[in-house]
Design an enzyme around this catalytic site. Structure first.
Site, PDB file in Angstrom:
ATOM      1  N   LYS A  30       0.824  -1.208   0.000  1.00  0.00           N
ATOM      2  CA  LYS A  30       0.000   0.000   0.000  1.00  0.00           C
ATOM      3  C   LYS A  30       0.859   1.260   0.000  1.00  0.00           C
ATOM      4  CE  LYS A  30      -3.787  -0.561   2.110  1.00  0.00           C
ATOM      5  NZ  LYS A  30      -4.516  -1.014   3.285  1.00  0.00           N
ATOM      6  N   ARG A 100      -3.762   2.732   8.304  1.00  0.00           N
ATOM      7  CA  ARG A 100      -4.002   1.475   7.600  1.00  0.00           C
ATOM      8  C   ARG A 100      -2.768   0.594   7.613  1.00  0.00           C
ATOM      9  NH1 ARG A 100      -7.872   2.308   3.040  1.00  0.00           N
ATOM     10  NH2 ARG A 100      -8.874   4.285   3.431  1.00  0.00           N
ATOM     11  N   GLY A 109      -8.415  -7.834   4.141  1.00  0.00           N
ATOM     12  CA  GLY A 109      -9.264  -7.924   5.325  1.00  0.00           C
ATOM     13  C   GLY A 109      -8.620  -8.572   6.535  1.00  0.00           C
ATOM     14  N   MET A 111      -5.942  -7.520   8.303  1.00  0.00           N
ATOM     15  CA  MET A 111      -5.412  -6.631   9.341  1.00  0.00           C
ATOM     16  C   MET A 111      -6.271  -5.385   9.456  1.00  0.00           C
ATOM     17  SD  MET A 111      -1.374  -7.108   9.040  1.00  0.00           S
ATOM     18  CE  MET A 111      -1.343  -6.584   7.367  1.00  0.00           C
ATOM     19  N   ARG A 367      -3.277  -1.414  -6.198  1.00  0.00           N
ATOM     20  CA  ARG A 367      -2.389  -2.575  -6.079  1.00  0.00           C
ATOM     21  C   ARG A 367      -2.707  -3.538  -7.210  1.00  0.00           C
ATOM     22  NH1 ARG A 367      -5.598  -4.961  -0.808  1.00  0.00           N
ATOM     23  NH2 ARG A 367      -7.555  -5.047  -1.907  1.00  0.00           N
ATOM     24  N   HIS A 485     -15.678  -9.288   1.376  1.00  0.00           N
ATOM     25  CA  HIS A 485     -14.628 -10.161   1.904  1.00  0.00           C
ATOM     26  C   HIS A 485     -14.676 -11.550   1.287  1.00  0.00           C
ATOM     27  CE1 HIS A 485     -13.150 -13.079   4.913  1.00  0.00           C
ATOM     28  NE2 HIS A 485     -12.130 -12.250   4.896  1.00  0.00           N
ATOM     29  N   ARG A 651       9.414 -49.237 -16.756  1.00  0.00           N
ATOM     30  CA  ARG A 651      10.267 -49.644 -15.647  1.00  0.00           C
ATOM     31  C   ARG A 651      10.069 -51.142 -15.419  1.00  0.00           C
ATOM     32  NH1 ARG A 651       9.423 -46.927  -9.860  1.00  0.00           N
ATOM     33  NH2 ARG A 651       7.650 -48.338  -9.729  1.00  0.00           N
ATOM     34  N   GLU A 779      17.712 -43.541  -7.416  1.00  0.00           N
ATOM     35  CA  GLU A 779      16.813 -43.356  -6.271  1.00  0.00           C
ATOM     36  C   GLU A 779      17.419 -43.866  -4.976  1.00  0.00           C
ATOM     37  OE1 GLU A 779      13.056 -45.304  -6.995  1.00  0.00           O
ATOM     38  OE2 GLU A 779      13.969 -46.982  -8.047  1.00  0.00           O
ATOM     39  N   SER A 798      16.839 -41.459 -14.528  1.00  0.00           N
ATOM     40  CA  SER A 798      15.603 -40.794 -14.099  1.00  0.00           C
ATOM     41  C   SER A 798      15.591 -40.799 -12.576  1.00  0.00           C
ATOM     42  CB  SER A 798      14.388 -41.536 -14.649  1.00  0.00           C
ATOM     43  OG  SER A 798      13.223 -40.915 -14.177  1.00  0.00           O
ATOM     44  N   GLY A 800      14.294 -41.020  -9.095  1.00  0.00           N
ATOM     45  CA  GLY A 800      13.142 -41.456  -8.306  1.00  0.00           C
ATOM     46  C   GLY A 800      13.246 -40.746  -6.974  1.00  0.00           C
ATOM     47  N   CYS A 865      11.107 -38.655 -12.173  1.00  0.00           N
ATOM     48  CA  CYS A 865       9.771 -39.246 -12.248  1.00  0.00           C
ATOM     49  C   CYS A 865       9.155 -39.427 -10.857  1.00  0.00           C
ATOM     50  CB  CYS A 865       9.789 -40.554 -13.019  1.00  0.00           C
ATOM     51  SG  CYS A 865      10.800 -41.824 -12.247  1.00  0.00           S
ATOM     52  N   TYR A 885      14.081 -33.403 -18.691  1.00  0.00           N
ATOM     53  CA  TYR A 885      12.617 -33.428 -18.594  1.00  0.00           C
ATOM     54  C   TYR A 885      12.144 -33.694 -17.169  1.00  0.00           C
ATOM     55  CZ  TYR A 885      12.859 -38.562 -18.392  1.00  0.00           C
ATOM     56  OH  TYR A 885      13.128 -39.846 -18.011  1.00  0.00           O
TER      57      TYR A 885
END
Ligand code: PEP
Ligand code: MG
Length: 938
Positions: A30, A100, A109, A111, A367, A485, A651, A779, A798, A800, A865, A885
């Site tokens: 603000k 404020r 709303g 505060m 804002r 509100h 897998r 993994e 990949s 895990g 993955c 990826y």
């Protein structure tokens, strides 16, 4: 040299401000925007902002202010007085101020705000003499007492009165009594004398309820209000809002003290709240609400249903109401011009508060406006088309969680068409929702905890209801406008919400509401269409609609132009693969073979898997696997077909074995018969399969090593399915992935099998070779640490991250429920590491693996993955460490596409910031060339 004193107070007003828009951390949203509006020449009542650093210091130093503050406030107030030509507390020409709150991130709303500070029995008489409007001045005075005694003298003082005994409520009762005794209905019908009398009644009541008199000193009022704002930062509802929104407690709030201007000075005065575009739909027209002869709180609190700001914004519910455009044409034009200036300056949709005091327009706040997901997407696309923002900015304008809203259900339109509407209100939050009716926030929380879907129905909501609103599927209120509100909060969350459904009459004590001839009781089903504002009785069916939404499709394509990471999906059936493809998946990153034994039509293969698991000899196992083969091949083939042209990572089997052994005797008997053994023997074999810690037991590659025939069967299914698809002219591309690897030799062992089966299938189908890749999951920490060795054989990695987190933390994935919530509550961990990658350690393991793997094989393809592959922060991390990826569940694919694009934009912006200066002169030519290149690409 004397030490420079720290600046705690920033003045704004007239034509200059100490602050600017970029200073949000210090001045709060603000304060920073008030300063910016002054800097661009808009009419803003003068004031000053006390910084967030004061709030932080206040809490650090036992609620004491820095000693320089008092003088800095005095100096700033003197400037405000000069600018406004009035003096705070003066008996002839008094200045009034509002106090404020303003945090860095907007917390609607949550505060406190206190208006009309500086009024007392002396200043009010001066103000009456000045304005000639006694009624307005007395009304302002009684409002101050009502607001101040509640916020400053009760809440900030930590007094928690019993239900209905709060001072505000008691004062409201006095107001009602007064209205009754005068025989009037509306507050506005009370005369100046009535209000003057009411003020004395209020003061006596404050003394009676709180035991202290209402402060007459304006300066005491101002400091009390400032302290109350700081106190409200640590209030229950602000804390709980911050928890939901992930706003740190340490940020603190700033306080803006601003000269009052009055929207309640009669018929040429007004107040309103507006958005530069429609925040519910994203449509590009000035949208807002206003009330004549009123103060801001009247609009926001939803006490009076406000009027539409212009003709274009009128709906069937508001057609009959006067617009500001017609009621105050000149001022509206000025306001409309300002909203254009603001949007062009900020390059975003803004939410503004304004007041018209006797025909003169003042901007009180601006804002960046909250918007729901569909609106955010539309605005980003439109602003990009209008050349207001770049495509990089456009993709940054939508939160990944907001995209989720577009994927949210809507009421099945066919059913909706034939259902009768029982009530109508304003469409404040998008999509459809259905649930059982509850009438209090507490009930909403309690019912939701029991797993029930609820719709919270209230006359109006207030910040105390926040947790209930969160728990509910949707919110329905009887009062309030689009900026009330309930509407603001629901829109921020993208929750289905209807406000101002004035025809519903709620009976709280007996927990029901009536509308027309219909009664809806607590627990009854209700369905809302938050995009239209229509309410239906009963539970209507929902459908998903995102893929057909053209805005969604166009926005996703913008993301795809920006992102570098590819996005795959975790899917194990042709149906899931097709769904994910429709959402934009570019392949499958994880096909969990064992899932074919859980889902639809799984009974036959499950029986065969069980048979295989309970086999004791290679022959027994082979015979079960032979029977399983056609099922596996079908599933593999269907999935590759659905993903035609894209890679599919299969897998090899990774099931905790004992979970698949049946527990019921009749099933065990059937299995024993099929294997040709007795029930006793089957029970013995099942007993032997039991493991103390199956997550670290006989799973993943360990299974393929001990029972090579399992790998054989799967790999044969994959290669044969591929060969058949190739023969059909399709473009399958299988990738075979070994799970739970910890040592390079495990992979070597499996490769021997894979290569042998590959050659056998090629011979069978008369092919030279079948294009494929063989790789491994990373993994287990040991695999990450020896990635350089592993990459000697693995063609891709990949991550895990489910298991990597489990093994890295030593937290069992299945048993965290008993301690993780406490860890989070005590802030031992900042968040659940199974949801967002723990970058400090698990992330470090990943980085080591990436570097190690690519040191051996520079073009090593690396993905993720684990569940983290669909979580925005983790996706950003994957981008940073150079993965190729991410792979996630079908419904998270769009979110992953967006998060990847945002990660790329962040990197681009950080890079630009770094190289900006040195690049400037030296490489002018090169820069030009690059610009050309990119332009061509477009
Ligand atoms: C993982 O561990 O992250 C993973 C994807 O495998 P699963 O969850 O099947 O163990
Ligand atoms: Mg795993």
């Amino acid at each position: 040299m004397a030490k420079a004193t720290k600046k705690y107070v920033y003045y704004f007003g007239g034509k200059r401000a100490d602050g600017k828009a970029e200073m949000k951390e210090l001045l709060g949203g603000k304060g920073a925007n008030l300063a910016e509006m002054v800097n661009i020449g808009l009419p803003v009542p003068a004031g000053f902002t006390i910084t967030t650093e004061v709030c932080t210091a206040y809490y650090k130093n036992n609620k004491k202010y820095p000693k320089e503050l008092d003088k800095q406030v005095k100096d700033a107030l003197a400037k405000v007085e000069k600018e406004m030509g009035a003096k705070f507390g003066d008996s002839k020409n008094p200045l009034l101020v509002s106090v404020r709150s303003g945090a860095r991130a907007s917390m609607p709303g949550m505060m406190e705000t206190i208006l009309n500070v500086g009024l007392n029995n002396v200043t009010r008489e001066a103000l009456i003499a000045k304005t000639g409007n006694a009624r307005f001045v007395y009304d302002s005075h009684r409002r101050l007492i009502q607001m101040y005694s509640d916020v400053v003298m009760e809440k900030a003082a930590g007094i928690e009165p019993a239900e209905g005994m709060g001072v505000r409520h008691q004062l409201e009762k006095e107001l009602e009594k007064m209205k009754q005794s005068r025989g009037v209905k509306a507050d506005t019908e009370l005369t100046a004398d009535d209000l003057k009398e009411l003020i004395e009644i209020y003061k006596a009541k404050v003394l009676e309820v709180l035991g202290v008199p209402f402060p007459e000193s304006p300066i005491e009022q101002m400091w009390g209000a400032v302290a109350a704002v700081f106190q409200s930062w640590m209030g229950r509802r602000a804390i709980s809002y911050r928890k939901f929104e992930g706003i740190p407690d340490e940020w603190g709030t700033a306080v803006s003290v601003q000269s009052m201007v009055f929207g309640n000075m009669g018929d040429t005065s007004a107040t309103g709240v507006a958005f530069t575009r429609n925040p519910a739909t994203g449509q590009n027209y000035f949208y807002g609400e206003w009330l004549p002869n009123a103060q801001g709180e009247d609009v926001v609190a939803g006490i009076r249903t406000p009027n539409p700001i212009n003709e274009v914004g009128k709906s069937e519910h508001t057609e009959h109401l006067p617009s500001l455009e017609t009621a105050m044409a000149v001022t509206y034009k000025q306001l409309n011009k300002i909203q254009h200036t603001l949007e062009n300056h900020y390059h975003d949709m803004l939410d503004v508060e304004f007041t018209i005091q006797e025909g003169r327009l003042f901007m009180l706040q601006c804002r960046v406006g909250k918007r729901n997901g569909p609106a955010a997407v539309k605005m980003a696309l439109d602003m990009h088309k209008e050349r207001l923002i770049s495509k990089e900015d456009a993709v940054s304008r939508v939160q990944p969680s907001q995209l989720d809203e577009l994927l949210h259900p809507i009421i099945d339109p066919a059913v909706e068409k034939t259902s009768s509407i029982i009530a109508k209100g304003l469409p404040a939050g998008p999509g459809g929702a259905t649930g059982r009716v509850v009438f209090s926030a507490n009930d909403a929380v309690a019912w939701a905890k029991e797993g029930k879907k609820v719709i919270l129905v209230r006359e109006e909501t207030n910040p105390e209801d926040i947790e209930g609103m969160r728990s509910a599927e949707a919110i329905l209120t009887g009062r309030g406008g689009m900026t009330s509100h309930a509407a603001l909060v629901a829109r921020g969350w993208g929750k289905c919400c209807i406000v101002g459904a004035g025809s519903i009459k709620i009976n709280y004590p007996e927990k029901y509401f009536t509308v027309g001839g219909v009664t809806v009781k607590e627990g009854d089903w209700l369905t809302l269409n938050g995009s239209k504002g229509t309410v239906y009785q009963g539970e209507l069916p929902m459908i998903k609609a995102a893929e057909e939404n053209p805005d969604f499709v166009a926005f996703m394509s913008l993301c795809d132009q920006v992102r570098k990471l590819k996005v795959r999906t975790n899917a194990d059936t042709p149906e899931d693969a097709a769904k994910a493809r429709a959402f934009g998946a570019e392949g499958i990153g994880l096909f969990r073979t064992e899932h074919m034994f859980y889902g639809k039509n799984a009974e036959a293969p499950l029986f065969l898997l069980r048979k295989m698991i309970c086999s004791n000899t290679v022959d027994e196992r082979r015979s079960a696997l032979d029977e399983l083969f056609p099922f596996a091949k079908d599933n593999v083939k269907g999935t590759m077909e659905a993903m035609d042209g894209y890679p599919v990572t299969f897998r090899t089997l990774d099931p905790p074995l004992h979970e698949f052994v049946p527990t019921r005797t009749d099933e065990r008997e059937k299995l024993a018969a099929s294997l040709g053994i007795s029930l006793e023997e089957l029970n013995e074999r099942a007993e032997l399969l039991h493991e103390s810690n199956p997550m670290m037991g006989h799973r993943g590659v360990r299974l393929g090593i001990t029972y090579p025939e399992i790998t054989e069967m799967q790999v044969r299914a994959i290669f044969e399915a591929t060969a058949e698809l190739l023969a059909e002219g399709k473009k399958p591309f299988p990738e075979i992935m070994i799970p739970v690897t910890c040592h390079v030799n495990e992979i070597k062992d499996q490769y021997v099998i894979i290569n042998r089966i590959h050659d056998e299938v090629c011979a069978k189908f008369g092919l030279k070779k079948i294009a494929h890749l063989t790789g491994t999951m990373i993994e287990i920490p040991r695999a990450a640490l020896t990635a350089d060795k592993i990459a000697e054989v693995a063609q891709f990695f990949s991550f895990g991250t489910n298991d990597l987190t489990q093994m890295g933390f030593g937290f069992s994935r299945d048993d965290i429920g008993s301690f993780l919530p406490v860890y989070l509550e005590k802030k031992i961990l900042p968040e659940d590491p199974f949801q967002s990658i723990d970058q400090a350690a698990i992330g470090k393991l990943m980085q080591i693996a990436v570097e190690g793997g690519r040191s051996t094989r520079p073009d090593l393809k690396i993905g993720i993955c684990g569940e983290h592959g669909g979580e925005p922060k983790s996706i950003e991390f994957c981008h940073k460490i150079g993965l190729n990826y991410v792979s996630c569940s079908p419904f998270r694919v769009p979110i992953a596409r967006l998060a990847s694009a945002q990660a790329a934009v962040k990197e681009l912006k950080a890079g630009k910031a770094k190289v900006k200066k040195p690049v400037k002169k030296v490489v002018k030519k090169v820069v030009k060339k690059t610009v050309k290149k990119t332009a061509r690409k477009k």
